[in-house]
Design a protein around this motif. Sequence first.
Motif, PDB file in Angstrom:
ATOM      1  N   ALA A   1       0.828  -1.214   0.000  1.00 36.06           N
ATOM      2  CA  ALA A   1       0.000   0.000   0.000  1.00 36.06           C
ATOM      3  C   ALA A   1       0.860   1.261   0.000  1.00 36.06           C
ATOM      4  O   ALA A   1       0.559   2.220  -0.733  1.00 36.06           O
ATOM      5  CB  ALA A   1      -0.925  -0.004   1.215  1.00 36.06           C
ATOM      6  N   SER A   2       1.938   1.275   0.769  1.00 33.40           N
ATOM      7  CA  SER A   2       2.783   2.474   0.801  1.00 33.40           C
ATOM      8  C   SER A   2       3.516   2.669  -0.527  1.00 33.40           C
ATOM      9  O   SER A   2       3.635   3.798  -1.000  1.00 33.40           O
ATOM     10  CB  SER A   2       3.780   2.391   1.959  1.00 33.40           C
ATOM     11  OG  SER A   2       4.744   1.390   1.732  1.00 33.40           O
ATOM     12  N   LYS A   3       3.999   1.594  -1.127  1.00 37.05           N
ATOM     13  CA  LYS A   3       4.673   1.715  -2.427  1.00 37.05           C
ATOM     14  C   LYS A   3       3.708   2.247  -3.488  1.00 37.05           C
ATOM     15  O   LYS A   3       4.058   3.132  -4.272  1.00 37.05           O
ATOM     16  CB  LYS A   3       5.235   0.370  -2.884  1.00 37.05           C
ATOM     17  CG  LYS A   3       6.318  -0.179  -2.029  1.00 37.05           C
ATOM     18  CD  LYS A   3       7.625   0.488  -2.315  1.00 37.05           C
ATOM     19  CE  LYS A   3       8.700  -0.202  -1.500  1.00 37.05           C
ATOM     20  NZ  LYS A   3       9.983   0.404  -1.641  1.00 37.05           N
ATOM     21  N   LEU A   4       2.493   1.710  -3.525  1.00 37.28           N
ATOM     22  CA  LEU A   4       1.501   2.187  -4.491  1.00 37.28           C
ATOM     23  C   LEU A   4       1.111   3.634  -4.221  1.00 37.28           C
ATOM     24  O   LEU A   4       0.949   4.427  -5.154  1.00 37.28           O
ATOM     25  CB  LEU A   4       0.260   1.291  -4.470  1.00 37.28           C
ATOM     26  CG  LEU A   4       0.445  -0.111  -5.044  1.00 37.28           C
ATOM     27  CD1 LEU A   4      -0.812  -0.938  -4.831  1.00 37.28           C
ATOM     28  CD2 LEU A   4       0.803  -0.046  -6.521  1.00 37.28           C
ATOM     29  N   PHE A   5       0.954   3.986  -2.950  1.00 32.72           N
ATOM     30  CA  PHE A   5       0.603   5.352  -2.588  1.00 32.72           C
ATOM     31  C   PHE A   5       1.650   6.339  -3.083  1.00 32.72           C
ATOM     32  O   PHE A   5       1.324   7.340  -3.729  1.00 32.72           O
ATOM     33  CB  PHE A   5       0.442   5.458  -1.065  1.00 32.72           C
ATOM     34  CG  PHE A   5       0.248   6.856  -0.571  1.00 32.72           C
ATOM     35  CD1 PHE A   5      -0.971   7.491  -0.710  1.00 32.72           C
ATOM     36  CD2 PHE A   5       1.286   7.541   0.040  1.00 32.72           C
ATOM     37  CE1 PHE A   5      -1.156   8.789  -0.250  1.00 32.72           C
ATOM     38  CE2 PHE A   5       1.117   8.831   0.503  1.00 32.72           C
ATOM     39  CZ  PHE A   5      -0.113   9.464   0.354  1.00 32.72           C
ATOM     40  N   PHE A   6       2.924   6.073  -2.788  1.00 32.88           N
ATOM     41  CA  PHE A   6       3.981   6.982  -3.200  1.00 32.88           C
ATOM     42  C   PHE A   6       4.147   7.004  -4.714  1.00 32.88           C
ATOM     43  O   PHE A   6       4.444   8.041  -5.303  1.00 32.88           O
ATOM     44  CB  PHE A   6       5.302   6.633  -2.518  1.00 32.88           C
ATOM     45  CG  PHE A   6       5.361   7.090  -1.099  1.00 32.88           C
ATOM     46  CD1 PHE A   6       5.349   8.438  -0.791  1.00 32.88           C
ATOM     47  CD2 PHE A   6       5.433   6.186  -0.064  1.00 32.88           C
ATOM     48  CE1 PHE A   6       5.407   8.876   0.521  1.00 32.88           C
ATOM     49  CE2 PHE A   6       5.493   6.601   1.251  1.00 32.88           C
ATOM     50  CZ  PHE A   6       5.476   7.962   1.543  1.00 32.88           C
ATOM     51  N   PHE A   7       3.961   5.861  -5.367  1.00 27.92           N
ATOM     52  CA  PHE A   7       4.078   5.827  -6.822  1.00 27.92           C
ATOM     53  C   PHE A   7       3.002   6.688  -7.480  1.00 27.92           C
ATOM     54  O   PHE A   7       3.299   7.530  -8.329  1.00 27.92           O
ATOM     55  CB  PHE A   7       3.991   4.393  -7.344  1.00 27.92           C
ATOM     56  CG  PHE A   7       3.968   4.315  -8.841  1.00 27.92           C
ATOM     57  CD1 PHE A   7       5.131   4.488  -9.570  1.00 27.92           C
ATOM     58  CD2 PHE A   7       2.777   4.092  -9.519  1.00 27.92           C
ATOM     59  CE1 PHE A   7       5.113   4.433 -10.959  1.00 27.92           C
ATOM     60  CE2 PHE A   7       2.748   4.039 -10.903  1.00 27.92           C
ATOM     61  CZ  PHE A   7       3.917   4.205 -11.621  1.00 27.92           C
ATOM     62  N   PHE A   8       1.740   6.484  -7.088  1.00 25.87           N
ATOM     63  CA  PHE A   8       0.659   7.229  -7.723  1.00 25.87           C
ATOM     64  C   PHE A   8       0.677   8.704  -7.344  1.00 25.87           C
ATOM     65  O   PHE A   8       0.385   9.571  -8.177  1.00 25.87           O
ATOM     66  CB  PHE A   8      -0.699   6.595  -7.401  1.00 25.87           C
ATOM     67  CG  PHE A   8      -0.924   5.316  -8.135  1.00 25.87           C
ATOM     68  CD1 PHE A   8      -0.929   5.286  -9.515  1.00 25.87           C
ATOM     69  CD2 PHE A   8      -1.117   4.127  -7.446  1.00 25.87           C
ATOM     70  CE1 PHE A   8      -1.120   4.102 -10.208  1.00 25.87           C
ATOM     71  CE2 PHE A   8      -1.323   2.943  -8.127  1.00 25.87           C
ATOM     72  CZ  PHE A   8      -1.315   2.928  -9.510  1.00 25.87           C
ATOM     73  N   LEU A   9       1.040   9.026  -6.121  1.00 23.53           N
ATOM     74  CA  LEU A   9       1.128  10.432  -5.726  1.00 23.53           C
ATOM     75  C   LEU A   9       2.281  11.133  -6.454  1.00 23.53           C
ATOM     76  O   LEU A   9       2.130  12.272  -6.917  1.00 23.53           O
ATOM     77  CB  LEU A   9       1.305  10.536  -4.207  1.00 23.53           C
ATOM     78  CG  LEU A   9       0.916  11.852  -3.574  1.00 23.53           C
ATOM     79  CD1 LEU A   9      -0.554  12.148  -3.811  1.00 23.53           C
ATOM     80  CD2 LEU A   9       1.204  11.820  -2.095  1.00 23.53           C
ATOM     81  N   GLY A  10       3.405  10.452  -6.589  1.00 23.75           N
ATOM     82  CA  GLY A  10       4.524  11.011  -7.341  1.00 23.75           C
ATOM     83  C   GLY A  10       4.193  11.174  -8.812  1.00 23.75           C
ATOM     84  O   GLY A  10       4.528  12.181  -9.441  1.00 23.75           O
TER      85      GLY A  10
END
Length: 131
Positions: free
Chosen positions: A108-117
């Motif tokens: 979840a954190s990897k996906l969150f940072f990827f999509f937010l970036g």
Amino acid sequence: MKNDTTSIRSPLGRARGLGSAKDGTHHWWMQRLSAIALTVPMIYLLCNIDHIVSPDYAAFLAWLKQPAPAIALVLFIASSFYHAALGLQVVIEDYVHCECGKFFWLVASKLFFFFLGFAAVFAVIRLNFGI
């Protein structure tokens, strides 16, 4: 099997074959390199802070449409989100003890940072090209 007294492994560790996952050094280096990668665009953006916090939106867009500010902002966004993802990964690995919860929060954190970036870089590109 010979008895090696110079090994720092416990007898149980030798029997199970447990050892280093050999991933910590790479993670440590990536954290340090991403911190160094943050410094150059951050210095550039701090030197141009008067353009960033300008109350005139048109002046900000004119400044952002130049190549150097846009590249600096994209590099800053990419390296900061990567650096934050690495940092949060360490926190999750250290403090979440349930393996299923750890896996969920890491993904979840990897996906969150990827999509937010991705959204932040897309916003810079859209502002730069006026799409």
